[in-house]
Write a protein that holds these residues in place. Structure first.
Motif, PDB file in Angstrom:
ATOM      1  N   GLY A 251       0.809  -1.204   0.000  1.00  0.00           N
ATOM      2  CA  GLY A 251       0.000   0.000   0.000  1.00  0.00           C
ATOM      3  C   GLY A 251       0.841   1.252   0.000  1.00  0.00           C
ATOM      4  O   GLY A 251       2.064   1.213  -0.197  1.00  0.00           O
ATOM      5  N   THR A 252       0.187   2.364   0.242  1.00  0.00           N
ATOM      6  CA  THR A 252       0.862   3.655   0.199  1.00  0.00           C
ATOM      7  C   THR A 252       0.390   4.559   1.328  1.00  0.00           C
ATOM      8  O   THR A 252      -0.746   4.447   1.793  1.00  0.00           O
ATOM      9  N   VAL A 253       1.288   5.449   1.726  1.00  0.00           N
ATOM     10  CA  VAL A 253       0.975   6.494   2.698  1.00  0.00           C
ATOM     11  C   VAL A 253       1.247   7.835   2.032  1.00  0.00           C
ATOM     12  O   VAL A 253       2.303   8.017   1.408  1.00  0.00           O
ATOM     13  N   ARG A 254       0.315   8.764   2.144  1.00  0.00           N
ATOM     14  CA  ARG A 254       0.482  10.123   1.606  1.00  0.00           C
ATOM     15  C   ARG A 254       0.288  11.116   2.756  1.00  0.00           C
ATOM     16  O   ARG A 254      -0.741  11.080   3.448  1.00  0.00           O
ATOM     17  N   THR A 255       1.262  11.982   2.939  1.00  0.00           N
ATOM     18  CA  THR A 255       1.215  12.954   4.026  1.00  0.00           C
ATOM     19  C   THR A 255       1.707  14.310   3.522  1.00  0.00           C
ATOM     20  O   THR A 255       2.408  14.402   2.515  1.00  0.00           O
ATOM     21  N   PHE A 256       1.374  15.364   4.285  1.00  0.00           N
ATOM     22  CA  PHE A 256       1.727  16.722   3.877  1.00  0.00           C
ATOM     23  C   PHE A 256       2.650  17.417   4.871  1.00  0.00           C
ATOM     24  O   PHE A 256       2.966  18.584   4.704  1.00  0.00           O
ATOM     25  N   SER A 257       3.068  16.704   5.900  1.00  0.00           N
ATOM     26  CA  SER A 257       4.024  17.285   6.841  1.00  0.00           C
ATOM     27  C   SER A 257       5.030  16.213   7.247  1.00  0.00           C
ATOM     28  O   SER A 257       4.718  15.014   7.248  1.00  0.00           O
ATOM     29  N   ARG A 258       6.237  16.665   7.596  1.00  0.00           N
ATOM     30  CA  ARG A 258       7.267  15.719   8.031  1.00  0.00           C
ATOM     31  C   ARG A 258       6.849  15.019   9.309  1.00  0.00           C
ATOM     32  O   ARG A 258       7.139  13.835   9.510  1.00  0.00           O
ATOM     33  N   GLU A 259       6.150  15.751  10.174  1.00  0.00           N
ATOM     34  CA  GLU A 259       5.737  15.181  11.468  1.00  0.00           C
ATOM     35  C   GLU A 259       4.786  14.003  11.259  1.00  0.00           C
ATOM     36  O   GLU A 259       4.955  12.929  11.860  1.00  0.00           O
ATOM     37  N   ASN A 260       3.771  14.189  10.405  1.00  0.00           N
ATOM     38  CA  ASN A 260       2.818  13.109  10.165  1.00  0.00           C
ATOM     39  C   ASN A 260       3.465  11.950   9.406  1.00  0.00           C
ATOM     40  O   ASN A 260       3.126  10.786   9.633  1.00  0.00           O
ATOM     41  N   ARG A 261       4.390  12.275   8.518  1.00  0.00           N
ATOM     42  CA  ARG A 261       5.085  11.222   7.774  1.00  0.00           C
ATOM     43  C   ARG A 261       5.859  10.323   8.740  1.00  0.00           C
ATOM     44  O   ARG A 261       5.791   9.086   8.651  1.00  0.00           O
ATOM     45  N   THR A 262       6.585  10.926   9.656  1.00  0.00           N
ATOM     46  CA  THR A 262       7.358  10.165  10.638  1.00  0.00           C
ATOM     47  C   THR A 262       6.452   9.410  11.593  1.00  0.00           C
ATOM     48  O   THR A 262       6.699   8.232  11.916  1.00  0.00           O
ATOM     49  N   TYR A 263       5.368  10.074  12.031  1.00  0.00           N
ATOM     50  CA  TYR A 263       4.455   9.466  13.007  1.00  0.00           C
ATOM     51  C   TYR A 263       3.788   8.216  12.437  1.00  0.00           C
ATOM     52  O   TYR A 263       3.737   7.166  13.102  1.00  0.00           O
ATOM     53  N   ILE A 264       3.266   8.305  11.223  1.00  0.00           N
ATOM     54  CA  ILE A 264       2.522   7.183  10.660  1.00  0.00           C
ATOM     55  C   ILE A 264       3.440   5.981  10.427  1.00  0.00           C
ATOM     56  O   ILE A 264       3.064   4.841  10.716  1.00  0.00           O
ATOM     57  N   GLU A 265       4.631   6.215   9.927  1.00  0.00           N
ATOM     58  CA  GLU A 265       5.553   5.085   9.745  1.00  0.00           C
ATOM     59  C   GLU A 265       5.848   4.410  11.084  1.00  0.00           C
ATOM     60  O   GLU A 265       5.843   3.171  11.188  1.00  0.00           O
ATOM     61  N   ALA A 266       6.111   5.215  12.125  1.00  0.00           N
ATOM     62  CA  ALA A 266       6.416   4.649  13.445  1.00  0.00           C
ATOM     63  C   ALA A 266       5.238   3.854  13.992  1.00  0.00           C
ATOM     64  O   ALA A 266       5.416   2.763  14.564  1.00  0.00           O
ATOM     65  N   ARG A 267       4.007   4.378  13.812  1.00  0.00           N
ATOM     66  CA  ARG A 267       2.828   3.683  14.318  1.00  0.00           C
ATOM     67  C   ARG A 267       2.580   2.377  13.566  1.00  0.00           C
ATOM     68  O   ARG A 267       2.170   1.370  14.153  1.00  0.00           O
ATOM     69  N   ILE A 268       2.820   2.379  12.253  1.00  0.00           N
ATOM     70  CA  ILE A 268       2.659   1.145  11.477  1.00  0.00           C
ATOM     71  C   ILE A 268       3.622   0.075  11.995  1.00  0.00           C
ATOM     72  O   ILE A 268       3.253  -1.101  12.154  1.00  0.00           O
ATOM     73  N   ARG A 269       4.845   0.462  12.281  1.00  0.00           N
ATOM     74  CA  ARG A 269       5.814  -0.501  12.811  1.00  0.00           C
ATOM     75  C   ARG A 269       5.360  -1.051  14.164  1.00  0.00           C
ATOM     76  O   ARG A 269       5.479  -2.253  14.431  1.00  0.00           O
ATOM     77  N   THR A 270       4.846  -0.173  15.009  1.00  0.00           N
ATOM     78  CA  THR A 270       4.370  -0.604  16.327  1.00  0.00           C
ATOM     79  C   THR A 270       3.198  -1.565  16.206  1.00  0.00           C
ATOM     80  O   THR A 270       3.135  -2.605  16.895  1.00  0.00           O
ATOM     81  N   ILE A 271       2.253  -1.248  15.341  1.00  0.00           N
ATOM     82  CA  ILE A 271       1.077  -2.099  15.138  1.00  0.00           C
ATOM     83  C   ILE A 271       1.493  -3.480  14.652  1.00  0.00           C
ATOM     84  O   ILE A 271       1.014  -4.517  15.154  1.00  0.00           O
ATOM     85  N   LEU A 272       2.399  -3.529  13.689  1.00  0.00           N
ATOM     86  CA  LEU A 272       2.810  -4.815  13.135  1.00  0.00           C
ATOM     87  C   LEU A 272       3.591  -5.645  14.151  1.00  0.00           C
ATOM     88  O   LEU A 272       3.415  -6.874  14.228  1.00  0.00           O
ATOM     89  N   ASP A 273       4.425  -5.009  14.948  1.00  0.00           N
ATOM     90  CA  ASP A 273       5.143  -5.739  15.997  1.00  0.00           C
ATOM     91  C   ASP A 273       4.165  -6.349  16.999  1.00  0.00           C
ATOM     92  O   ASP A 273       4.324  -7.504  17.427  1.00  0.00           O
ATOM     93  N   SER A 274       3.149  -5.578  17.358  1.00  0.00           N
ATOM     94  CA  SER A 274       2.156  -6.073  18.331  1.00  0.00           C
ATOM     95  C   SER A 274       1.359  -7.236  17.773  1.00  0.00           C
ATOM     96  O   SER A 274       1.117  -8.236  18.468  1.00  0.00           O
TER      97      SER A 274
END
Length: 380
Positions: A251-274
């Motif tokens: 899939g794909t992630v589309r974001t308009f700020s560096r903060e949201n780009r970093t946040y969503i990637e980190a959350r995806i990693r956390t979700i998958l680890d869990s």
């Protein structure tokens, strides 16, 4: 003195010829040579960039001054054309479905007129015909070549089929989205479908991944962020009565700020680890960071709109769009402004039926000529 009517006819003919013979990213060899031939016939110098496709021309005014760049992209897409135009692609499965043929023709016209007026030009204009925009690697290659080292400002555009011909739209700040692609590999344990307790079902994991990703946008970031998380492929299994061992999601992630780009990637990693721990499976995330968000310089965008008001039928402030555009890489190093110019529709970018209205070429050429001259004009 160049006959404007004849120039417009030539540019339309050039675009349609380019449309007939499209070339994919980093394969634009013939396209590059056709552009080079037009530039050289008009006395415009082509620089040695060291790049295998695409090129950068230089128009040096007779008076000293600043250096700017105007950029167009030249590659096509792996799409089977269904536009119905008389000059449709002669290469099955390859099509200018994003209008890069149009972009190239517009900047060719601007280059020809700027070269004609170089006796009154202060400074230099680099005209960049960039390869491989669709794969997101072309702009980085240009920057690495050093071709833009002296450039103080860079300007570009994309055609927009949702805008009428003669309309230019843009905005300061974020205009397009940062684009990331992810691939998720699940290694589970297969079993007979009648004995699911003997396996570890990747289908259940897939379902929970899809559900867990949705609140990332709807509940975890602000409603005005306009982020997108889309799962676009799911593959698993080969028959009806076996629980498979593996699964893949993409899939794909589309974001308009560096903060949201970093946040969503980190959350995806956390979700998958869990989920991996919960279901006792292995989950591997492959993350492919693509271009950042086009982020327009406020001063240069004001200049863009001011010039557009003199030559375009209409100008407007538009909303950001979740498409990706590798012009953003230039803006990480050079102040820049990117605009959208109406191409008349009716079909959206990357649609096999996509086509443009050539009537937009003339105004777009005038816009870039005026923009370059205005920026480079000496100040008292």
């Amino acid at each position: 003195m160049i006959d404007r009517s004849e120039l417009e006819k030539f540019l339309i003919k050039f675009r349609q010829e380019m449309h007939r013979f499209p070339e994919l990213s980093n394969q634009e060899f013939n396209t590059t040579e056709k552009i080079r031939n037009v530039l050289e016939k008009n006395g415009i110098d082509c620089l040695d960039t060291g790049l295998k496709t695409g090129l950068c021309a230089n128009i040096k005014g007779d008076h000293p001054g600043k250096t700017i760049a105007l950029r167009a992209d030249i590659d096509a897409l792996p799409i089977l054309e269904q536009s119905g135009v008389s000059y449709a692609s002669e290469y099955p499965g390859v099509m200018h479905a994003c209008g890069h043929d149009l972009h190239t023709s517009v900047l060719l016209g601007a280059a020809i007129l700027l070269q004609e007026q170089k006796s009154n030009l202060h400074g230099e204009v680099k005209i960049l015909f960039q390869a491989a925009e669709e794969t997101g690697v072309g702009a980085k290659a240009v920057l690495e070549s050093g071709s833009l080292n002296e450039v103080e400002a860079i300007f570009g555009f994309h055609n927009d089929p949702s805008l009428p011909v003669g309309t230019l739209g843009t905005k300061s700040g974020a205009l397009t989205a940062a684009v990331d692609r992810f691939e998720i590999q699940i290694k589970a344990r297969g079993a007979h479908a009648a004995k699911p307790h003997e396996g570890r079902d990747p289908m259940l994991v897939i379902a929970q991944i899809i559900q867990a990703f949705q609140p990332l946008v709807s509940r975890e970031i602000t409603p005005d962020s306009h982020a997108v998380v889309s799962i676009t492929q799911v593959h698993s299994g080969s028959t009806w009565n076996v629980i498979p061992e593996q699964a893949m999601l993409e899939g794909t992630v589309r974001t308009f700020s560096r903060e949201n780009r970093t946040y969503i990637e980190a959350r995806i990693r956390t979700i998958l680890d869990s989920l991996a721990r919960l279901h006792e499976v292995e989950i591997e995330l492959l993350w492919y960071g693509n271009c950042p968000s086009v982020f327009n310089d406020e001063r240069l965008t004001t200049l863009s709109l001011t010039c557009a008001k003199e030559v375009m039928t209409e100008t407007k402030i538009v909303k950001e769009t979740a498409i990706g555009e590798d012009f953003a890489y230039y803006q990480e190093q050079i102040p820049g402004s990117f605009v959208m110019i109406g191409s008349g529709g009716p079909y959206e970018l990357h649609d096999p039926r996509f086509r443009v209205d050539d009537a937009m070429i003339s105004q777009a050429v005038d816009y870039f000529v005026l923009l370059a001259k205005t920026y480079l004009a000496p100040t008292s």
